[in-house]
Motif scaffolding. Structure first.
Motif, PDB file in Angstrom:
ATOM      1  N   ALA A  15       0.827  -1.212   0.000  1.00  0.00           N
ATOM      2  CA  ALA A  15       0.000   0.000   0.000  1.00  0.00           C
ATOM      3  C   ALA A  15       0.861   1.262   0.000  1.00  0.00           C
ATOM      4  O   ALA A  15       0.386   2.346   0.320  1.00  0.00           O
ATOM      5  CB  ALA A  15      -0.927  -0.015   1.216  1.00  0.00           C
ATOM      6  N   HIS A  17       1.831   3.402  -2.091  1.00  0.00           N
ATOM      7  CA  HIS A  17       1.356   4.575  -2.829  1.00  0.00           C
ATOM      8  C   HIS A  17       0.362   5.407  -2.021  1.00  0.00           C
ATOM      9  O   HIS A  17       0.044   6.538  -2.393  1.00  0.00           O
ATOM     10  CB  HIS A  17       0.723   4.138  -4.157  1.00  0.00           C
ATOM     11  CG  HIS A  17      -0.460   3.230  -3.991  1.00  0.00           C
ATOM     12  ND1 HIS A  17      -0.325   1.902  -3.661  1.00  0.00           N
ATOM     13  CD2 HIS A  17      -1.781   3.480  -4.065  1.00  0.00           C
ATOM     14  CE1 HIS A  17      -1.527   1.370  -3.552  1.00  0.00           C
ATOM     15  NE2 HIS A  17      -2.430   2.301  -3.791  1.00  0.00           N
ATOM     16  N   LEU A  18      -0.110   4.883  -0.902  1.00  0.00           N
ATOM     17  CA  LEU A  18      -1.082   5.576  -0.066  1.00  0.00           C
ATOM     18  C   LEU A  18      -0.440   6.351   1.088  1.00  0.00           C
ATOM     19  O   LEU A  18      -1.123   7.112   1.777  1.00  0.00           O
ATOM     20  CB  LEU A  18      -2.096   4.572   0.496  1.00  0.00           C
ATOM     21  CG  LEU A  18      -2.935   3.844  -0.553  1.00  0.00           C
ATOM     22  CD1 LEU A  18      -3.710   2.701   0.089  1.00  0.00           C
ATOM     23  CD2 LEU A  18      -3.864   4.811  -1.257  1.00  0.00           C
ATOM     24  N   ALA A  54      -6.845   0.359  -2.474  1.00  0.00           N
ATOM     25  CA  ALA A  54      -7.447   1.617  -2.908  1.00  0.00           C
ATOM     26  C   ALA A  54      -7.454   2.668  -1.806  1.00  0.00           C
ATOM     27  O   ALA A  54      -7.582   3.861  -2.085  1.00  0.00           O
ATOM     28  CB  ALA A  54      -8.867   1.370  -3.399  1.00  0.00           C
ATOM     29  N   GLY A  55      -7.324   2.241  -0.564  1.00  0.00           N
ATOM     30  CA  GLY A  55      -7.335   3.179   0.539  1.00  0.00           C
ATOM     31  C   GLY A  55      -6.943   2.496   1.828  1.00  0.00           C
ATOM     32  O   GLY A  55      -6.953   1.262   1.914  1.00  0.00           O
ATOM     33  N   SER A  77      -6.199   7.596   3.959  1.00  0.00           N
ATOM     34  CA  SER A  77      -5.673   7.896   2.634  1.00  0.00           C
ATOM     35  C   SER A  77      -6.424   7.070   1.602  1.00  0.00           C
ATOM     36  O   SER A  77      -6.626   5.870   1.795  1.00  0.00           O
ATOM     37  CB  SER A  77      -4.172   7.567   2.575  1.00  0.00           C
ATOM     38  OG  SER A  77      -3.670   7.799   1.272  1.00  0.00           O
ATOM     39  N   ASP A  79      -6.550   6.369  -2.668  1.00  0.00           N
ATOM     40  CA  ASP A  79      -5.926   6.567  -3.971  1.00  0.00           C
ATOM     41  C   ASP A  79      -6.804   7.519  -4.793  1.00  0.00           C
ATOM     42  O   ASP A  79      -8.026   7.441  -4.768  1.00  0.00           O
ATOM     43  CB  ASP A  79      -5.792   5.207  -4.677  1.00  0.00           C
ATOM     44  CG  ASP A  79      -5.074   5.315  -5.992  1.00  0.00           C
ATOM     45  OD1 ASP A  79      -5.762   5.532  -7.022  1.00  0.00           O
ATOM     46  OD2 ASP A  79      -3.838   5.199  -6.022  1.00  0.00           O
ATOM     47  N   GLU A  80      -6.150   8.409  -5.511  1.00  0.00           N
ATOM     48  CA  GLU A  80      -6.884   9.441  -6.256  1.00  0.00           C
ATOM     49  C   GLU A  80      -7.970   8.873  -7.168  1.00  0.00           C
ATOM     50  O   GLU A  80      -9.059   9.445  -7.285  1.00  0.00           O
ATOM     51  CB  GLU A  80      -5.903  10.292  -7.076  1.00  0.00           C
ATOM     52  CG  GLU A  80      -6.544  11.545  -7.609  1.00  0.00           C
ATOM     53  CD  GLU A  80      -5.534  12.540  -8.157  1.00  0.00           C
ATOM     54  OE1 GLU A  80      -5.954  13.366  -8.970  1.00  0.00           O
ATOM     55  OE2 GLU A  80      -4.362  12.495  -7.768  1.00  0.00           O
ATOM     56  N   TYR A  82      -9.909   6.512  -6.673  1.00  0.00           N
ATOM     57  CA  TYR A  82     -11.034   5.964  -5.908  1.00  0.00           C
ATOM     58  C   TYR A  82     -11.692   6.992  -4.983  1.00  0.00           C
ATOM     59  O   TYR A  82     -12.580   6.656  -4.209  1.00  0.00           O
ATOM     60  CB  TYR A  82     -10.566   4.751  -5.096  1.00  0.00           C
ATOM     61  CG  TYR A  82     -10.176   3.613  -5.998  1.00  0.00           C
ATOM     62  CD1 TYR A  82     -11.119   2.703  -6.457  1.00  0.00           C
ATOM     63  CD2 TYR A  82      -8.858   3.472  -6.426  1.00  0.00           C
ATOM     64  CE1 TYR A  82     -10.766   1.677  -7.312  1.00  0.00           C
ATOM     65  CE2 TYR A  82      -8.491   2.443  -7.280  1.00  0.00           C
ATOM     66  CZ  TYR A  82      -9.457   1.554  -7.727  1.00  0.00           C
ATOM     67  OH  TYR A  82      -9.103   0.545  -8.576  1.00  0.00           O
ATOM     68  N   ARG A  83     -11.267   8.247  -5.096  1.00  0.00           N
ATOM     69  CA  ARG A  83     -11.855   9.288  -4.250  1.00  0.00           C
ATOM     70  C   ARG A  83     -13.269   9.629  -4.710  1.00  0.00           C
ATOM     71  O   ARG A  83     -13.633   9.416  -5.857  1.00  0.00           O
ATOM     72  CB  ARG A  83     -10.971  10.535  -4.254  1.00  0.00           C
ATOM     73  CG  ARG A  83      -9.651  10.274  -3.554  1.00  0.00           C
ATOM     74  CD  ARG A  83      -8.764  11.485  -3.508  1.00  0.00           C
ATOM     75  NE  ARG A  83      -7.484  11.095  -2.920  1.00  0.00           N
ATOM     76  CZ  ARG A  83      -6.380  11.784  -3.038  1.00  0.00           C
ATOM     77  NH1 ARG A  83      -6.380  12.935  -3.690  1.00  0.00           N
ATOM     78  NH2 ARG A  83      -5.267  11.355  -2.485  1.00  0.00           N
TER      79      ARG A  83
END
Length: 145
Positions: A15, A17-18, A54-55, A77, A79-80, A82-83
């Protein structure tokens, strides 16, 4: 979307990237070994067995002799990509459910007053404003960061 508690260093590292900074395996291992530390990861289906992280939401139990146990929502957090899809709210609600299951008397989070998305997420999950406060910090020179 499936939310699971992270129990291995590999899950925490996947994870990366988060996070705000690159994770360290030794720190991830310490996090998992520390009583009261909790990381929940939301996985989106991506064709693999495990899914795409994703988060995430992390929480830390805080214990005091006259208050009992409360949960600090330490970091959320998403991921962009999945916002604005309810991932942050679902993660927050999952952390709150785990907090109740652990016997915490409340949960709290510190949020910058100009962070509209975070404020909206937490309010949508049932949080209320507790007033304005100032957070003071001491920064230490940490090697390997």
């Amino acid at each position: 979307m499936e939310i699971r508690r992270a129990t291995t260093v590999a899950e925490l590292m996947a994870a990366e990237h988060l996070y705000d900074h690159p994770p360290r395996a030794a720190w991830a291992e310490r996090f998992l070994a520390a009583p009261g530390h909790l990381m929940l990861i939301a996985y989106a289906e991506d064709g693999t067995a495990d899914g795409f992280p994703a988060g995430l939401v992390s929480g830390i139990e805080m214990l005091h002799p006259d208050k009992g146990v409360e949960m600090c929502l330490y970091e959320l957090s998403v991921d962009e990509a999945y916002r604005r899809q309810g991932v942050g709210r679902a993660l927050t609600e999952a952390l709150l459910a785990e907090s109740r299951a652990r016997g915490c008397y409340d949960a709290w989070v510190g949020v910058d007053t100009d962070n509209g998305p975070a404020l909206a997420t937490y309010r949508a999950a049932g949080a209320r404003d507790d007033g304005v406060f100032t957070m003071l910090t001491w920064e230490f020179d940490v090697k390997d960061r």
